[in-house]
Design an enzyme around this catalytic site. Sequence first.
Site, PDB file in Angstrom:
ATOM      1  N   LYS A  32       6.313  -1.689  -3.733  1.00  0.00           N
ATOM      2  CA  LYS A  32       6.904  -0.616  -4.524  1.00  0.00           C
ATOM      3  C   LYS A  32       8.106  -1.138  -5.314  1.00  0.00           C
ATOM      4  O   LYS A  32       8.212  -0.907  -6.524  1.00  0.00           O
ATOM      5  CB  LYS A  32       7.345   0.504  -3.570  1.00  0.00           C
ATOM      6  CG  LYS A  32       7.496   1.844  -4.216  1.00  0.00           C
ATOM      7  CD  LYS A  32       7.937   2.884  -3.178  1.00  0.00           C
ATOM      8  CE  LYS A  32       6.817   3.271  -2.222  1.00  0.00           C
ATOM      9  NZ  LYS A  32       7.313   4.036  -1.061  1.00  0.00           N
ATOM     10  N   ARG A 102      13.317   5.144   0.035  1.00  0.00           N
ATOM     11  CA  ARG A 102      11.867   4.964   0.123  1.00  0.00           C
ATOM     12  C   ARG A 102      11.535   3.626   0.755  1.00  0.00           C
ATOM     13  O   ARG A 102      12.082   2.600   0.374  1.00  0.00           O
ATOM     14  CB  ARG A 102      11.258   5.022  -1.292  1.00  0.00           C
ATOM     15  CG  ARG A 102      11.851   6.107  -2.157  1.00  0.00           C
ATOM     16  CD  ARG A 102      11.417   5.994  -3.605  1.00  0.00           C
ATOM     17  NE  ARG A 102       9.981   6.088  -3.758  1.00  0.00           N
ATOM     18  CZ  ARG A 102       9.357   5.853  -4.898  1.00  0.00           C
ATOM     19  NH1 ARG A 102      10.033   5.455  -5.971  1.00  0.00           N
ATOM     20  NH2 ARG A 102       8.047   5.961  -4.963  1.00  0.00           N
ATOM     21  N   GLY A 111       1.175   6.505   4.138  1.00  0.00           N
ATOM     22  CA  GLY A 111       1.555   7.438   5.184  1.00  0.00           C
ATOM     23  C   GLY A 111       2.272   6.832   6.378  1.00  0.00           C
ATOM     24  O   GLY A 111       2.656   7.548   7.289  1.00  0.00           O
ATOM     25  N   MET A 113       5.183   5.007   6.460  1.00  0.00           N
ATOM     26  CA  MET A 113       6.636   5.068   6.420  1.00  0.00           C
ATOM     27  C   MET A 113       7.033   6.342   5.689  1.00  0.00           C
ATOM     28  O   MET A 113       6.323   6.820   4.828  1.00  0.00           O
ATOM     29  CB  MET A 113       7.177   3.892   5.615  1.00  0.00           C
ATOM     30  CG  MET A 113       6.632   2.584   6.078  1.00  0.00           C
ATOM     31  SD  MET A 113       7.593   1.968   7.436  1.00  0.00           S
ATOM     32  CE  MET A 113       6.780   0.404   7.608  1.00  0.00           C
ATOM     33  N   ARG A 356       0.819   0.920  -8.454  1.00  0.00           N
ATOM     34  CA  ARG A 356       0.238  -0.191  -7.691  1.00  0.00           C
ATOM     35  C   ARG A 356      -1.240  -0.269  -8.053  1.00  0.00           C
ATOM     36  O   ARG A 356      -1.797   0.690  -8.606  1.00  0.00           O
ATOM     37  CB  ARG A 356       0.399   0.027  -6.191  1.00  0.00           C
ATOM     38  CG  ARG A 356      -0.290   1.287  -5.730  1.00  0.00           C
ATOM     39  CD  ARG A 356       0.019   1.600  -4.287  1.00  0.00           C
ATOM     40  NE  ARG A 356      -0.412   2.961  -3.989  1.00  0.00           N
ATOM     41  CZ  ARG A 356       0.052   3.702  -3.010  1.00  0.00           C
ATOM     42  NH1 ARG A 356       0.989   3.230  -2.221  1.00  0.00           N
ATOM     43  NH2 ARG A 356      -0.407   4.917  -2.797  1.00  0.00           N
ATOM     44  N   HIS A 474      -3.752  12.389   2.577  1.00  0.00           N
ATOM     45  CA  HIS A 474      -3.845  11.292   3.540  1.00  0.00           C
ATOM     46  C   HIS A 474      -5.301  10.942   3.853  1.00  0.00           C
ATOM     47  O   HIS A 474      -5.686   9.779   3.855  1.00  0.00           O
ATOM     48  CB  HIS A 474      -3.107  11.695   4.820  1.00  0.00           C
ATOM     49  CG  HIS A 474      -3.154  10.660   5.895  1.00  0.00           C
ATOM     50  ND1 HIS A 474      -4.071  10.694   6.918  1.00  0.00           N
ATOM     51  CD2 HIS A 474      -2.424   9.542   6.083  1.00  0.00           C
ATOM     52  CE1 HIS A 474      -3.882   9.656   7.696  1.00  0.00           C
ATOM     53  NE2 HIS A 474      -2.884   8.936   7.221  1.00  0.00           N
ATOM     54  N   SER A 798     -25.418 -28.657  11.042  1.00  0.00           N
ATOM     55  CA  SER A 798     -25.147 -27.247  10.825  1.00  0.00           C
ATOM     56  C   SER A 798     -24.212 -26.814  11.946  1.00  0.00           C
ATOM     57  O   SER A 798     -24.527 -26.970  13.124  1.00  0.00           O
ATOM     58  CB  SER A 798     -26.448 -26.450  10.863  1.00  0.00           C
ATOM     59  OG  SER A 798     -26.147 -25.083  10.747  1.00  0.00           O
ATOM     60  N   CYS A 865     -24.096 -21.944  10.528  1.00  0.00           N
ATOM     61  CA  CYS A 865     -25.090 -20.906  10.769  1.00  0.00           C
ATOM     62  C   CYS A 865     -24.653 -19.888  11.800  1.00  0.00           C
ATOM     63  O   CYS A 865     -25.409 -19.039  12.213  1.00  0.00           O
ATOM     64  CB  CYS A 865     -26.417 -21.536  11.176  1.00  0.00           C
ATOM     65  SG  CYS A 865     -26.301 -22.492  12.698  1.00  0.00           S
ATOM     66  N   TYR A 885     -23.434 -25.294   2.431  1.00  0.00           N
ATOM     67  CA  TYR A 885     -23.905 -23.908   2.482  1.00  0.00           C
ATOM     68  C   TYR A 885     -23.369 -23.176   3.701  1.00  0.00           C
ATOM     69  O   TYR A 885     -22.944 -23.789   4.670  1.00  0.00           O
ATOM     70  CB  TYR A 885     -25.438 -23.849   2.467  1.00  0.00           C
ATOM     71  CG  TYR A 885     -26.095 -24.385   3.724  1.00  0.00           C
ATOM     72  CD1 TYR A 885     -26.276 -23.561   4.831  1.00  0.00           C
ATOM     73  CD2 TYR A 885     -26.531 -25.699   3.799  1.00  0.00           C
ATOM     74  CE1 TYR A 885     -26.863 -24.048   5.987  1.00  0.00           C
ATOM     75  CE2 TYR A 885     -27.126 -26.194   4.944  1.00  0.00           C
ATOM     76  CZ  TYR A 885     -27.278 -25.367   6.040  1.00  0.00           C
ATOM     77  OH  TYR A 885     -27.850 -25.848   7.182  1.00  0.00           O
TER      78      TYR A 885
HETATM   79  P1  ADP Z   1       4.918   6.718  -0.230  1.00  0.00           P
HETATM   80  O1  ADP Z   1       5.082   5.267  -0.027  1.00  0.00           O
HETATM   81  O2  ADP Z   1       4.545   7.466   0.981  1.00  0.00           O
HETATM   82  O3  ADP Z   1       4.108   7.035  -1.436  1.00  0.00           O
HETATM   83  P2  ADP Z   1       7.235   7.238  -1.874  1.00  0.00           P
HETATM   84  O4  ADP Z   1       8.471   6.447  -1.629  1.00  0.00           O
HETATM   85  O5  ADP Z   1       6.433   6.842  -3.016  1.00  0.00           O
HETATM   86  O6  ADP Z   1       6.399   7.266  -0.521  1.00  0.00           O
HETATM   87  O7  ADP Z   1       7.687   8.732  -2.015  1.00  0.00           O
HETATM   88  C1  ADP Z   1       6.803   9.811  -1.937  1.00  0.00           C
HETATM   89  C2  ADP Z   1       7.050  10.771  -3.036  1.00  0.00           C
HETATM   90  O8  ADP Z   1       8.398  11.167  -3.096  1.00  0.00           O
HETATM   91  C3  ADP Z   1       6.756  10.201  -4.399  1.00  0.00           C
HETATM   92  O9  ADP Z   1       5.421  10.321  -4.722  1.00  0.00           O
HETATM   93  C4  ADP Z   1       7.615  11.049  -5.298  1.00  0.00           C
HETATM   94  O10 ADP Z   1       6.940  12.186  -5.720  1.00  0.00           O
HETATM   95  C5  ADP Z   1       8.768  11.417  -4.426  1.00  0.00           C
HETATM   96  N1  ADP Z   1       9.866  10.567  -4.840  1.00  0.00           N
HETATM   97  C6  ADP Z   1      10.122   9.307  -4.486  1.00  0.00           C
HETATM   98  N2  ADP Z   1      11.185   8.827  -5.136  1.00  0.00           N
HETATM   99  C7  ADP Z   1      11.639   9.819  -5.933  1.00  0.00           C
HETATM  100  C8  ADP Z   1      12.695   9.942  -6.877  1.00  0.00           C
HETATM  101  N3  ADP Z   1      13.512   8.941  -7.140  1.00  0.00           N
HETATM  102  N4  ADP Z   1      12.824  11.109  -7.498  1.00  0.00           N
HETATM  103  C9  ADP Z   1      11.987  12.130  -7.254  1.00  0.00           C
HETATM  104  N5  ADP Z   1      10.974  12.090  -6.392  1.00  0.00           N
HETATM  105  C10 ADP Z   1      10.799  10.939  -5.731  1.00  0.00           C
HETATM  106 MG    MG Z   2       4.402   6.694  -3.196  1.00  0.00          MG
END
Ligand code: ADP
Ligand code: MG
Length: 915
Positions: A32, A102, A111, A113, A356, A474, A798, A865, A885
Site C-alpha cells: 500500500k 492503515r 481483512g 489488519m 494494487r 470479504h 529420472s 517424475c 523435462y
Molecule cells: P485495507 O487494507 O483493509 O483495504 P485500508 O487501509 O485500505 O484497509 O483502509 C480501508 C478503507 O478505509 C479504505 O478503502 C478507505 O475507504 C478508507 N480510508 C483509508 N485511508 C483513508 C483516508 N486517508 N481518507 C479517507 N478514507 C480512508
Molecule cells: Mg484498502
Amino acid sequence: MAKASKAAKFVYQFGKKKADGDGSMKALLGGKGANLAEMTRIGLPVPPGFTITTEVCTYYYDHKQTYPKELQKQMEAGVANMEKILGKKFGDLNKPLLVAVRSGARDSMPGMMDTILNLGLNDQTVLALVKVSKNERFAWDCYRRFIQMYGDVVMGVQKRPGEDHEPFETVIEGLKEELFAGQPHVEDTRIDAEGLKELVKRFKALVKERTGKEFPNNPWDQLRGAVGAVFGSWMNDRAMVYRRKYNIPQEWGTAVNVQAMVFGNTGDNSGSGVAFTRDPASGEKVFYGEFLINAQGEDVVAGVRTPEPVAKLNKVMPKAYAELERIRKVLESHFKDMQDFEFTIEEGTVFMLQTRNGKRTGLAAVRIAVEMVKEKLIGWEQAVMKVPAEQLDQVLAPVFDRTAIRSAKVIARGLPAGPGAATGRIYFNAERAVEAAESGEKVLLVRVETSPEDLRGMIAAEGILTARGGVSSHAALVARQMGKVCVCGASALQVDYHAKTLKVSGETFNEGDYLSIDGTAGEVYAGEVKTAASEIIQVLVERSLKAKDSRTFQNYDQLMKWCSQATRLQVRTNADTPEQTANAVAFGASGIGLCRTEHMFFEGNRIDAMREMILAEKKDERQAALAKLLPFQREDFIGMFTELKGLPATIRFLDPPLHEFLPHDHAAQAQLANELNVSVDKVSKRVHDLHEFNPMLGHRGCRLGIVYPEISEMQARAVFEAAAEVQKRGIKVKPEIMIPLVGFPKELQLQIDIVHRVASEVSKEKKTKISYLVGTMIEIPRAALIADDIAKDAEFFSFGTNDLTQTTLGMSRDDSGSFLGRYQELEIVKQNPFASIDQTGVGRLMQMASELGRKTRPDIKLGICGEHGGEPASVKFCHRIGLNYVSCSPFRVPIARLAAAQAAIEETAAKKKKK
Ligand code: ADP
Ligand code: MG
Ligand code: MG
C-alpha cells in the site's frame, strides 16, 4: 556514514506530487505504502501522508515491542509535512488535521489488519470540525466512527465468545430501536447529529465498561496507540493463519501508513468506493466496482449497506465519474496490469487511497493477459508471467452440467464473485463446516456475511454463499484469491444461525441439506446439481465443444502457444493407460515421463495372474504365470505407443513390494486359494512371508528384478514386442526403460543386461530394429552420491522425488501427517516437502547428481517424475538446475507448461539485468 544515516530512515513521506519512496519499494514500504508513493509521483490525487517502514515492525518484535528512538522525531516531521501541505494542524482547535492509520504488508492480506479512520478527534477537536465543515452531523459521525474503530482495534472491545454481534453494533441497534421504533432496517445515515452525540457517549461508556480505561483524548497518544496496534496485529491468529496458507514469511513484517483523511461522509455529494479496471471474475474489459454515497470506506467492504455498481455514479456525479474513468486508464497504462483501487469522493473531488494489482480468478487472469497483449499494453512474455501457474487449475475446474442445470431450480440470485460450479451440504458456521469437510463431506459455507474468523471454514468449503455484501466484500475477495466458487449478496436468503436454517421463498433448508451455487452466473439452486467439465476439457479431452465456440478455450490456447515459444524445459506426463496418454498429449505433453507398470496389473483378471506369479514356488511356475501377464502388458504398451505418435515413453519396471498385490483378509485369501486351486494355508503363509516391517525400504524396486529376473524379462519383452508391432504400423516408437530404486551400479548392470538381451531376441524374431534407451531412477541418496558411476550405464536419470524426499529426509510421506503440520507452523520446513521440493536439501542432491551424471555422459537425459513435477515452484527449480523435462499427471500438464515457460522467461530477464 552514509549507510548508517540511510538505515536510520524509518519514515517515508508522500504528498503534493513528491514522494520519498516509489512503487518498487514494496519490501520496505509494504504494498500500500509503495503504491501510494508511486501514485503521488505520477500526479494522481493522493492525500498526503507518510509510511513507517517494515523495518520498524521487525525492530518492534526484536526489541520487546519497543521502537527505535529516532522514530518519534521522524513521525513528527511527517505530520508537520501534512500540516504544511493542507494548512491544518494535528490536535488543533481551529483547523484540526485528522489522519487514517492503515496497515500495509508487502502482499496485501485482505481483512487481516485493521484500519483506523478519523484519528485526532476528541471532545474539543470535534467541535472545531463542526465549525470548519459547517456540518454538525458529519463531524459527530466521524467521531463515533473513530471511537468504534479505535475501541475495537486498539482497545480490544470486540465480540466475546458466544456473542453474535459486535458490541458497538449492538449499541447502534439499541439506539436505532429507541429512535425509530418499529421500523425495520434503518440505515445508519438516518441517525441525526443529536443521535450521533448520544452514540459517542454510549460508545465511551462501553469502552470504559469493557476495558476499565478512559478513551484517550490526546491525538499523539491516539496515534502511538494505533501504530502499535497495527504492528501488534501482524502476529494475531488470523494473520498467522493467512500467512501460513500463502507461505508469507513472518519476518517480512508490515508497514504502517499514516495519511490525511478525506471525507466521503459529508453528504450526498460525497462517497466512497472500490473498483477494478476490469472485471476480476471474468476478465472482461469493463469498469467494475461499487460505491456508496455519503459513506466512509469501511462501509463498502463491511457489507453494512449494500453498495451500488460504479456505473451508476455516472448518473449521480458525472464529473467524478469522468475523473475516475480517466484515472482508470492512467492506472492501467502506468502499472501495466489490472488494478484494484479504492477511492473517496469528497464534495465532488476524487481522491485515490490505494491501488494494487487486482486479485482475479484464473479465468480472468488468462483473459486479461491475452487481451492486454492484443491491446499492445504488454508483450507476450509479460502475459505469460501474469498468470499464476497454480490458477490454471481453476480454468480447468468443473461447471454445471448443461442438461442437469436446466431442470434445477433457482432459489436465489446474488453476485457472481468466484466462478465455477459447486454443490455440497450447507453449514452456517466455520467450525461445523471444517468438521464436516474433514469427515469427507462436500460442504458449502453459508453466512450472512463472512469475516476473517471464517477463513478456516472457507478453506474447507467447496463454495461460499453469503446473503449480504458486494463484489468487494470479504467473502468475494477471499474467494477470488483462493479460487473458490462464491456467490455473495444473495439478499433473498434469510439465514438463522441459531436455528441453523436458511429460508428463502417459502422454503426452509437445514444444516446438512444440499444446495448448489453457480459462481459464474451468481445463481443458487436447491439440491445437488451435476457438474460438467470446463470448456477447455470439453474441447480438448471430451471433444464435445468446438474451439471456435469457446472464448475461454481460445484464450487458453493462445497462452499455451506463447508458453511453447518460451520454454526450454519439456513437460511429460505420468500415465499408465492409453486414455491418460491421449489426454496428456491433448494438453501438450511431450511424452510419458513415468509409466508405472504395476498399475496395469491391478485391473480385472490380470491381478489373478499376478497373484499366481507371486504365489509360485518354482521358477517355471512363475514363468508360466508371467506368460499370462505378457499379452496384457503388451496390449497396454501398444495402446500407449499408438497415442504417443512418436513421442518418447519412459517405462518403469515393477516397483512396489509384492505383498501389495495379495489379499490380506481371510475371506479374500480363501477366495484366491479357491481360484488358484491351492490351500488357504499356502496363501496365508505366503502373505505372512512377504510381510515387511518397512515395506518402503524392503523388497521392492530393482530388488524384485534382481531376485526374480524373469519378471524384468517379461516386462522387457512386452515393451519390445509392442514397439515392433506399432512400428510395423508406421508409427515411430521411443521406449525408455527405467530401472527403479537403484543404489549400486551392479544392480543397474544386471537389469540392463536383461533388457539388451531381450531386445536383440525380439529384434531377431520380428525382423525389425528397435531403438530405445535404458536408464534409472535416482531416488535414494546413494544413487545421487555416485551418479557419475551410475551414468556409465544409465542413458538417462529420472529423479523419483517422492522416494528421494522420503529417503533423504528419513521421513515417510504416509506417516508425516502427525507432525508435519506443526513443523510448518514452527517454520522448521517452509512448505510440505512432499508437495514442493525441498530445494536446499533434496534439491542439492538433485543438482549434484545432475552434475556428476553429465561429467560421465555429457548428453545424459535428465528428468523428474515425482509428484513435484506438477508443482510450479518445483518445476521452476528443475528448469534452473538444467533438467530436460518434468513429468506430472495429465491434468497438471498445462500448469507445468506455464511454470516452465515462466522459468525460462525469468532466466532471460535475469541475464539481461546482469548485462
Ligand atoms: P485495507 O487494507 O483493509 O483495504 P485500508 O487501509 O485500505 O484497509 O483502509 C480501508 C478503507 O478505509 C479504505 O478503502 C478507505 O475507504 C478508507 N480510508 C483509508 N485511508 C483513508 C483516508 N486517508 N481518507 C479517507 N478514507 C480512508
Ligand atoms: Mg484498502
Ligand atoms: Mg520410487
